[in-house]
Design a protein around this motif. Sequence first.
Motif, short mmCIF file in Angstrom:
data_model
loop_
_atom_site.label_atom_id
_atom_site.label_comp_id
_atom_site.label_asym_id
_atom_site.label_seq_id
_atom_site.Cartn_x
_atom_site.Cartn_y
_atom_site.Cartn_z
N GLN A 71 10.97 -7.14 -14.72
CA GLN A 71 10.92 -5.98 -13.81
C GLN A 71 9.86 -5.01 -14.30
O GLN A 71 9.88 -4.58 -15.46
N CYS A 72 8.95 -4.65 -13.43
CA CYS A 72 7.88 -3.73 -13.79
C CYS A 72 8.48 -2.33 -14.06
O CYS A 72 9.36 -1.88 -13.33
N PRO A 73 7.99 -1.66 -15.12
CA PRO A 73 8.57 -0.35 -15.47
C PRO A 73 8.18 0.76 -14.50
O PRO A 73 8.76 1.84 -14.51
N TYR A 74 7.17 0.50 -13.64
CA TYR A 74 6.60 1.60 -12.85
C TYR A 74 7.39 1.86 -11.56
O TYR A 74 7.86 2.97 -11.33
N HIS A 75 7.58 0.83 -10.71
CA HIS A 75 8.33 1.01 -9.47
C HIS A 75 9.38 -0.08 -9.27
O HIS A 75 9.87 -0.29 -8.17
N GLY A 76 9.62 -0.83 -10.33
CA GLY A 76 10.75 -1.76 -10.31
C GLY A 76 10.55 -3.08 -9.59
O GLY A 76 11.53 -3.79 -9.34
N THR A 91 -0.37 -7.83 -15.87
CA THR A 91 -0.70 -6.74 -14.94
C THR A 91 0.07 -6.88 -13.63
O THR A 91 -0.10 -7.85 -12.90
N CYS A 92 0.90 -5.89 -13.35
CA CYS A 92 1.66 -5.89 -12.09
C CYS A 92 0.67 -5.76 -10.93
O CYS A 92 -0.25 -4.92 -10.96
N THR A 93 0.88 -6.58 -9.90
CA THR A 93 -0.06 -6.58 -8.78
C THR A 93 0.18 -5.42 -7.82
O THR A 93 -0.56 -5.26 -6.85
N HIS A 94 1.21 -4.61 -8.07
CA HIS A 94 1.39 -3.44 -7.21
C HIS A 94 0.32 -2.41 -7.55
O HIS A 94 -0.67 -2.28 -6.85
N ARG A 95 0.47 -1.70 -8.68
CA ARG A 95 -0.57 -0.74 -9.06
C ARG A 95 -0.85 -0.79 -10.55
O ARG A 95 -1.11 0.21 -11.18
N GLY A 96 -0.77 -2.02 -11.07
CA GLY A 96 -1.29 -2.22 -12.42
C GLY A 96 -0.34 -1.92 -13.56
O GLY A 96 -0.78 -1.81 -14.72
N GLY A 97 0.95 -1.77 -13.29
CA GLY A 97 1.90 -1.52 -14.38
C GLY A 97 1.85 -2.63 -15.42
O GLY A 97 1.47 -3.77 -15.12
N SER A 98 2.26 -2.29 -16.64
CA SER A 98 2.26 -3.26 -17.74
C SER A 98 3.64 -3.91 -17.79
O SER A 98 4.61 -3.30 -18.23
S1 FES Z 1 2.98 -0.95 -10.66
FE1 FES Z 1 4.50 -2.43 -10.95
S2 FES Z 1 6.01 -1.91 -9.54
FE2 FES Z 1 4.46 -0.49 -9.17
#
Ligand code: FES
Length: 388
Positions: free
Chosen positions: A64-69, A45-52
């Motif tokens: 690298q998180c797929p949501y905001h990099g 779980t990405c600690t930004h906003r939960g990206g996988s």
């Molecule tokens: S949720 Fe992972 S970069 Fe934003």
Amino acid sequence: MYINFWYPAGDVDDFTDEPIKRRMLGLDFVLFRDAQGIARVLSNTCTHRGGSLSDGKVKDDCIQCPYHGWEFDGDGQCRKIPTLGPNGKVPARARVDAYPTIERYGLVFAFLGDLPASERPPIMEIEEYGEDGPAEGWAATLQCFEWPFDYKRSIENGIDIAHNEYVHPTHGFQGTRDDYERSTPKYDLEEWGVAIRGGEGRLVPPLADKKMREASGRHEPGIMSGGGTGSFGVSSLWTHIHPTPVMFIHQYLFEAPVDDSNTRLYLLNLRNFLTDPSDDERMMGRNEVVATQDRDVLAGVHPVQTPPTNNHEFFVGPDEPIAKYREYLKDWEARGWRIDVDKVDRDRKRVAYAIPSPARREKKGWILQSVPLLAGSVEAKLSKTVAK
Ligand code: FES
Ligand SMILES: [Fe+2]
């Protein structure tokens, strides 16, 4: 399910520059191999906003998180937040849990817990396995199964000396012999598990596979020659089968609970006969037949979980090692290592928990909540304090 053990996260080939998601202990992890070749296991779980994270990409040493990099290195530290621009300073708190890994026996073990290295339970040792492969005179095969049962029921099945007679037609006589009898086996209580060694021989049919039977030289029922079985930690098992005094099959099961009702099992089988690689398929075929017989009986056991007490199952002599395994579990629960699975399930849709990693003992300010644990006992806490 319990934190603070080494679990098999995958085989070495699962770890590449293509990340994969793997569920263990009811939570998701990302597995990948970084540019240095190190196998990495991080909370998914990405600690930004939960990206996988497992849906993202491996970039050099980072995932690298797929949501905001956002990019996290193999130690879980965030190295890049793209919106901050090229000179942006990444806050230290922007990190995810990362777990120690060890490659051994063709598997990657991840330590899912927060104990420092000196206090961790070990990975089960295999004498017949050297640094890079089976020792001289041995051949190894590795198989993986994912099956719908509680891993504890499977470990109990492994140290259950009475099940072979009925569950495995090739290991017993299905109750057709009037002289069949099993008593409480002799066992040792070792630091990390119950060990049943040697003891009385058991009458078994000849080996089912023709080539193996010919290698054994035994074509009639005969007495097993020594061997033994035992549990190690919460979810490992060893079984040494000696069809003759010189023919050995040594099996090691490393199990990872996917959740409280499903288990991924790695079966490492070592043999000291028919060691040519061309016999691997034959051995794996036999193993699968036998393991599937165990699966079929375990998938029907009720309740799915081992019960909280033994009062509602009727134990007889051969079940004693199983009662002992349950005592080890109680001890690890008393140390505060048991996950509060009911709470995790209740919270699943609105809380992303993480298994606490060792870095939580050193750094403060974690974004994800640590998975809830059942309270340890006062005695265990005291003995921990005294031990320090
Ligand atoms: S949720 Fe992972 S970069 Fe934003
Ligand atoms: Fe079995």
